[in-house]
Design a protein around this motif. Structure first.
Motif, PDB file in Angstrom:
ATOM      1  N   VAL A 190       0.691  -1.308   0.056  1.00 56.08           N
ATOM      2  CA  VAL A 190      -0.193  -0.075  -0.038  1.00 56.08           C
ATOM      3  C   VAL A 190       0.793   0.992   0.079  1.00 56.08           C
ATOM      4  N   PRO A 191       0.720   2.236  -0.883  1.00 56.34           N
ATOM      5  CA  PRO A 191       1.319   3.404  -0.640  1.00 56.34           C
ATOM      6  C   PRO A 191       1.652   4.013   0.381  1.00 56.34           C
ATOM      7  N   LEU A 192       2.836   4.606   0.810  1.00 58.72           N
ATOM      8  CA  LEU A 192       2.724   5.181   2.077  1.00 58.72           C
ATOM      9  C   LEU A 192       1.999   6.327   2.432  1.00 58.72           C
ATOM     10  N   VAL A 193       1.681   7.382   1.527  1.00 57.13           N
ATOM     11  CA  VAL A 193       0.628   8.226   1.858  1.00 57.13           C
ATOM     12  C   VAL A 193      -0.738   7.693   2.228  1.00 57.13           C
ATOM     13  N   GLU A 194      -0.996   6.731   1.211  1.00 60.23           N
ATOM     14  CA  GLU A 194      -2.547   6.020   1.434  1.00 60.23           C
ATOM     15  C   GLU A 194      -2.525   5.386   2.827  1.00 60.23           C
ATOM     16  N   GLU A 219      -4.223  12.459  14.842  1.00 62.27           N
ATOM     17  CA  GLU A 219      -4.167  13.748  14.305  1.00 62.27           C
ATOM     18  C   GLU A 219      -2.830  14.029  13.915  1.00 62.27           C
ATOM     19  N   ALA A 220      -1.762  13.577  14.948  1.00 63.61           N
ATOM     20  CA  ALA A 220      -0.174  13.646  14.632  1.00 63.61           C
ATOM     21  C   ALA A 220       0.008  12.925  13.076  1.00 63.61           C
ATOM     22  N   THR A 221      -0.674  11.437  13.049  1.00 60.91           N
ATOM     23  CA  THR A 221      -0.442  11.085  11.909  1.00 60.91           C
ATOM     24  C   THR A 221      -0.609  11.804  10.790  1.00 60.91           C
ATOM     25  N   MET A 222      -2.045  12.388  10.703  1.00 58.97           N
ATOM     26  CA  MET A 222      -2.534  12.907   9.585  1.00 58.97           C
ATOM     27  C   MET A 222      -1.769  14.256   9.249  1.00 58.97           C
ATOM     28  N   ILE A 257      11.512  12.589   9.605  1.00 56.38           N
ATOM     29  CA  ILE A 257      11.503  14.108   9.774  1.00 56.38           C
ATOM     30  C   ILE A 257      10.134  14.527  10.320  1.00 56.38           C
ATOM     31  N   ALA A 258       8.990  13.982   9.500  1.00 63.05           N
ATOM     32  CA  ALA A 258       7.740  14.222   9.829  1.00 63.05           C
ATOM     33  C   ALA A 258       7.423  13.775  11.132  1.00 63.05           C
ATOM     34  N   MET A 259       7.985  12.582  11.694  1.00 68.36           N
ATOM     35  CA  MET A 259       7.542  12.077  13.000  1.00 68.36           C
ATOM     36  C   MET A 259       8.304  12.778  14.164  1.00 68.36           C
TER      37      MET A 259
END
Length: 410
Positions: free
Chosen positions: A292-296, A312-315, A329-331
């Protein structure tokens, strides 16, 4: 062009009817149908002239089928994965599992899915008709398996995922239920003493004619309040808990407030945080491994964390990743994940083994949750004993102080 989603599965209601045959003989029976007009039309096609048709009333005393639990879905997933890995075809596997399942509700659902697949519907679309038991993540993985021709492998991954997430949920539930149960028991015991036991001492002290100690007066006053307003006290507590739970479901702000507060509670907060990270990593690893693609995948990951703060942090991370930011980095930007987690994700991204790294993170934090729950239980047992002992001891001392005082005077 995207295909429209199939309608949700519905069980047609049952109608009772009376009618006459072509020979004029009066008969009656039961017939299922989408609505009253559909039943009338079906009866006419059978050569029956309907006289009276109405919806069959529910039998209040009829035995109810047991509900389908998440553990039932986990067992079903493992069984079908094992049977397919042994070379048993999908339809035959579902027939065997459906007919042999102990839960009548599961039998009906599995056989309904089998019949739907046999009619030409894909397995993912058939599962989608039962959204209460198969979430988007489950359906996405099955769909990925069907599209790639690796359904057997993916069903095994799903089974492992469901087993591990259910085990983790059980551990976290144990961490929350244990202290809650003790608090409820302590309150009920205190209420019983206040309403039924203390009044007996109060009537005894009335005949003393002496001034009572301050502690005794305070306990007797609390007992009088309980006796007079017990219905209000219990009503306020039950109403408050029910109201808070309902508001938490309806309001995202209230849910966010309570989930954030839960993370800050000593000991319990640690369990909740580790549990959320474990579910995040386990879900992410399973979906990424399925292709499954990362963003999806992050949409399903957000819904599986079990805590709205992490959801909410995951979104937010999803939005960052979709614009080109690396996942680690996003994490880091969320300030929710420990440095060890972000470092392992960074290594996984660099080496192209993100799914295996996330699986290792999930394994580590699942063990951490297990240890944290055991440590919490061991820590809380003496604290709870001391609390209950102090509470009951204070009430006993308060009741016997006047007797000791009277004995000293004598």
């Amino acid at each position: 062009m995207a295909q429209a989603k199939p309608p949700k599965a519905q069980i047609d209601p049952v109608f009772v009817w009376q009618g006459t045959t072509k020979q004029g003989r009066r008969i009656k029976g039961e017939q299922s149908g989408a609505n009253l007009n559909a039943v009338r039309a079906d009866l006419r096609r059978q050569g029956i002239t309907p006289i009276k048709v109405k919806k069959k009333p529910k039998d209040l005393f009829a035995p109810r089928k047991p509900p389908i639990k998440a553990s039932d879905i986990a067992v079903f997933s493992r069984m079908i994965a094992t049977m397919m890995a042994s070379g048993v075809p999908l339809m035959q596997s579902m027939q065997i599992i459906g007919e042999g399942h102990e839960n009548a509700s599961m039998q009906d659902m599995i056989l309904a899915i089998k019949a739907d697949v046999e009619s030409g519907t894909s397995l993912a679309e058939s599962l989608e008709k039962f959204p209460l038991h198969f979430d988007d993540l489950y359906i996405s993985l099955v769909n990925a398996g069907e599209q790639s021709g690796t359904l057997e492998t993916l069903l095994n991954e799903i089974a492992t995922y469901k087993e591990k997430t259910e085990a983790l949920k059980a551990k976290i539930k144990k961490a929350l239920v244990y202290p809650t149960a003790i608090i409820v028991v302590a309150f009920v015991v205190t209420a019983i003493l206040m309403i039924f036991v203390i009044p007996q001492f109060e009537s005894l002290f009335t005949g003393f004619g002496a001034d009572l100690p301050g502690l005794t007066k305070m306990v007797i006053h609390l007992s009088q309040v309980f006796q007079e307003y017990w219905w209000l006290i219990f009503g306020v507590i039950i109403g408050s808990v029910t109201g808070i739970m309902a508001a938490k479901k309806r309001s995202r702000k209230i849910q966010h407030f309570f989930d954030r507060m839960l993370l800050k509670i000593p000991v319990i907060g640690i369990v909740m945080e580790k549990g959320a990270i474990a579910r995040f990593a386990r879900t992410f690893s399973t979906m990424f491994k399925a292709g499954v693609p990362l963003v999806e995948a992050m949409v399903s990951v957000a819904g599986a964390t079990g805590n709205i703060v992490f959801s909410e942090a995951t979104m937010v991370m999803r939005d960052d990743v979709s614009t080109g930011t690396q996942l680690n980095i996003a994490m880091k930007n969320t300030e929710l994940f420990p440095n060890m987690v972000t470092q392992m994700v960074a290594i996984g991204e660099e080496s192209g083994s993100l799914d295996s790294m996330l699986a290792k993170v999930a394994d580590f934090y699942e063990r951490e949750v297990d240890d944290a729950v055991d440590n919490m239980t061991a820590l809380m047992e003496p604290m709870i004993m001391a609390f209950l002992g102090g509470l009951i001891g204070t009430l006993v001392i308060a009741m016997y102080l006047p007797i000791f005082k009277l004995g000293a005077v004598v």
